[in-house]
Design a protein around this motif. Sequence first.
Motif, mmCIF file in Angstrom:
data_model
loop_
_atom_site.group_PDB
_atom_site.id
_atom_site.type_symbol
_atom_site.label_atom_id
_atom_site.label_comp_id
_atom_site.label_asym_id
_atom_site.label_seq_id
_atom_site.Cartn_x
_atom_site.Cartn_y
_atom_site.Cartn_z
ATOM 1 N N SER A 56 0.853 -1.351 0.089
ATOM 2 C CA SER A 56 -0.076 -0.062 0.086
ATOM 3 C C SER A 56 0.947 1.260 0.039
ATOM 4 O O SER A 56 0.282 2.180 -0.707
ATOM 5 N N ASN A 57 1.894 1.354 0.698
ATOM 6 C CA ASN A 57 2.900 2.527 0.859
ATOM 7 C C ASN A 57 3.528 2.707 -0.591
ATOM 8 O O ASN A 57 3.627 3.850 -1.030
ATOM 9 N N THR A 58 3.661 1.739 -1.269
ATOM 10 C CA THR A 58 3.927 1.947 -2.638
ATOM 11 C C THR A 58 3.072 2.317 -3.745
ATOM 12 O O THR A 58 2.866 3.328 -4.527
ATOM 13 N N ILE A 59 1.930 1.585 -3.715
ATOM 14 C CA ILE A 59 0.655 1.892 -4.660
ATOM 15 C C ILE A 59 -0.127 3.307 -4.451
ATOM 16 O O ILE A 59 -0.070 3.946 -5.323
ATOM 17 N N LYS A 60 -0.216 3.604 -3.084
ATOM 18 C CA LYS A 60 -0.587 4.888 -2.812
ATOM 19 C C LYS A 60 -0.038 6.011 -3.469
ATOM 20 O O LYS A 60 -0.659 7.175 -3.855
ATOM 21 N N LYS A 61 1.165 6.068 -3.990
ATOM 22 C CA LYS A 61 2.000 7.023 -4.550
ATOM 23 C C LYS A 61 1.460 7.290 -5.983
ATOM 24 O O LYS A 61 1.448 8.466 -6.409
ATOM 25 N N TYR A 62 0.864 6.308 -6.348
ATOM 26 C CA TYR A 62 0.388 6.549 -8.019
ATOM 27 C C TYR A 62 -1.309 6.623 -7.854
ATOM 28 O O TYR A 62 -1.585 6.803 -9.120
ATOM 29 N N LEU A 63 -1.823 6.498 -6.737
ATOM 30 C CA LEU A 63 -3.174 6.970 -6.706
ATOM 31 C C LEU A 63 -3.713 8.320 -6.701
ATOM 32 O O LEU A 63 -3.015 9.089 -6.115
ATOM 33 N N ASP A 64 -4.469 8.707 -7.655
ATOM 34 C CA ASP A 64 -4.944 10.086 -7.644
ATOM 35 C C ASP A 64 -6.256 10.317 -7.072
ATOM 36 O O ASP A 64 -7.327 9.616 -7.149
ATOM 37 N N LYS A 65 -6.293 11.283 -6.017
ATOM 38 C CA LYS A 65 -7.411 11.333 -5.149
ATOM 39 C C LYS A 65 -8.485 12.122 -6.070
ATOM 40 O O LYS A 65 -9.534 12.357 -5.374
ATOM 41 N N ASN A 66 -8.268 12.730 -7.137
ATOM 42 C CA ASN A 66 -9.161 13.248 -7.861
ATOM 43 C C ASN A 66 -9.991 12.819 -8.961
ATOM 44 O O ASN A 66 -10.592 13.589 -9.662
ATOM 45 N N LYS A 67 -9.442 11.439 -8.983
ATOM 46 C CA LYS A 67 -10.436 10.813 -9.988
ATOM 47 C C LYS A 67 -10.465 9.287 -9.614
ATOM 48 O O LYS A 67 -9.660 8.697 -8.740
ATOM 49 N N LYS A 68 -11.072 8.468 -10.479
ATOM 50 C CA LYS A 68 -11.230 7.128 -10.258
ATOM 51 C C LYS A 68 -10.037 6.395 -10.784
ATOM 52 O O LYS A 68 -9.648 6.603 -11.739
ATOM 53 N N ASN A 69 -9.393 5.617 -10.029
ATOM 54 C CA ASN A 69 -8.310 4.772 -10.252
ATOM 55 C C ASN A 69 -8.677 3.297 -10.697
ATOM 56 O O ASN A 69 -9.533 2.845 -10.034
ATOM 57 N N ASN A 70 -7.716 2.769 -11.668
ATOM 58 C CA ASN A 70 -8.044 1.277 -11.680
ATOM 59 C C ASN A 70 -6.755 0.601 -11.252
ATOM 60 O O ASN A 70 -5.641 0.977 -11.603
ATOM 61 N N LEU A 71 -7.058 -0.185 -10.207
ATOM 62 C CA LEU A 71 -6.142 -1.033 -9.752
ATOM 63 C C LEU A 71 -6.170 -2.667 -10.232
ATOM 64 O O LEU A 71 -7.321 -3.321 -9.978
ATOM 65 N N VAL A 72 -5.200 -3.456 -10.700
ATOM 66 C CA VAL A 72 -5.096 -4.398 -11.168
ATOM 67 C C VAL A 72 -4.127 -5.285 -10.807
ATOM 68 O O VAL A 72 -2.855 -5.108 -10.857
ATOM 69 N N GLU A 73 -4.501 -6.328 -10.301
ATOM 70 C CA GLU A 73 -3.272 -7.466 -9.981
ATOM 71 C C GLU A 73 -3.431 -8.547 -11.007
ATOM 72 O O GLU A 73 -4.306 -9.315 -11.215
ATOM 73 N N LEU A 74 -2.246 -9.067 -11.296
ATOM 74 C CA LEU A 74 -2.163 -10.003 -12.237
ATOM 75 C C LEU A 74 -1.528 -11.204 -11.789
ATOM 76 O O LEU A 74 -0.330 -11.083 -11.066
ATOM 77 N N GLY A 75 -2.167 -12.285 -11.584
ATOM 78 C CA GLY A 75 -1.732 -13.409 -11.019
ATOM 79 C C GLY A 75 -2.146 -13.271 -9.618
ATOM 80 O O GLY A 75 -1.338 -13.281 -8.711
ATOM 81 N N SER A 76 -3.590 -13.235 -9.245
ATOM 82 C CA SER A 76 -3.966 -12.683 -8.032
ATOM 83 C C SER A 76 -4.455 -13.989 -6.940
ATOM 84 O O SER A 76 -4.894 -13.592 -5.832
ATOM 85 N N GLY A 77 -4.014 -15.271 -7.174
ATOM 86 C CA GLY A 77 -4.355 -16.371 -6.368
ATOM 87 C C GLY A 77 -5.891 -16.283 -6.050
ATOM 88 O O GLY A 77 -6.622 -16.206 -6.808
ATOM 89 N N TYR A 78 -6.021 -16.450 -4.642
ATOM 90 C CA TYR A 78 -7.326 -16.493 -4.171
ATOM 91 C C TYR A 78 -7.937 -14.986 -4.024
ATOM 92 O O TYR A 78 -8.921 -14.823 -3.355
ATOM 93 N N GLY A 79 -7.023 -14.156 -4.120
ATOM 94 C CA GLY A 79 -7.311 -12.648 -4.012
ATOM 95 C C GLY A 79 -6.910 -11.938 -2.678
ATOM 96 O O GLY A 79 -7.379 -10.985 -2.288
ATOM 97 N N SER A 80 -6.120 -12.780 -1.833
ATOM 98 C CA SER A 80 -5.733 -12.271 -0.417
ATOM 99 C C SER A 80 -5.014 -10.600 -0.485
ATOM 100 O O SER A 80 -5.491 -9.974 -0.030
ATOM 101 N N LYS A 81 -4.254 -10.487 -1.695
ATOM 102 C CA LYS A 81 -3.564 -9.070 -1.585
ATOM 103 C C LYS A 81 -4.574 -8.101 -2.083
ATOM 104 O O LYS A 81 -4.539 -6.941 -1.347
ATOM 105 N N ILE A 82 -5.281 -8.380 -3.254
ATOM 106 C CA ILE A 82 -6.102 -7.458 -3.725
ATOM 107 C C ILE A 82 -7.185 -7.189 -2.923
ATOM 108 O O ILE A 82 -7.798 -5.829 -2.748
#
Length: 243
Positions: A56-82
């Motif tokens: 989260s500390n890394t990803i949030k650097k690239y999230l824009d608070k002024n718009k809707k963001n798309n966050l995609v995990e590739l190889g997500s397993g059972y979904g724990s991280k996402i």
Amino acid sequence: EWKGLYKKIINSNYNNIHEVDHEYNNLKESSYFFLKNNFYNKKNKYIIDKYIKFYSNTIKKYLDKNKKNNLVELGSGYGSKIINLYNFFQNRYEVNYFAGELSLNGRKITNYLSKKDQLKIKTFKFNFLDKKTYFSIPLDSIVFTSYSMHYMPKINKNFFLNLKKRKPKIIINFEPLYEVHNSKKLHGALCRNYILSNDYCINQYSLMQKKKLSKEIKIININKNFFGSNPLLPLSEIVWKFS
């Protein structure tokens, strides 16, 4: 692996990712892990929480608070991280969540938990080696991987060609990197041997360096061997984008 977990989840009527993480990892049990050149022993819940904190500390650097963001995990397993990231970012950022996974049962678990916990996560079949599955990745997305690319013994140029067509905003790989281990040191040699014996990826770092030199990609940051629940398979973090 995910088939047995899915049956257990259905039979036990689990309601959220915490219950599933506990079933899969036994969050009350203690394990050894690797953190910045040292070894520690703590509860598995601490280790999972540590992953989410790093991610989260890394990803949030690239999230824009002024718009809707798309966050995609590739190889997500059972979904724990996402799913854990969904819970962490909820009410902080506007995000559309996407989980790409090859395993049908992995996608079933993510869908089940999304419905149970009223989460909005869209799953799709994804295979790193099948270019057709890349079209499910929304344009202008933050794309990340976590312990998924290393299952390919060698990454080829098609990964970059297929992903570039989706015009991602940023790509973040949380992956073990064979080549960054120092084989002259005991831990580095053990990690290299572990990767080789499991037929894990051995060329991601060198391939990305070549792409950087040819100015096909821009590497924004590299954090080598910073953390790992498996002391012989610590993660490195590479943040990059297409030039």
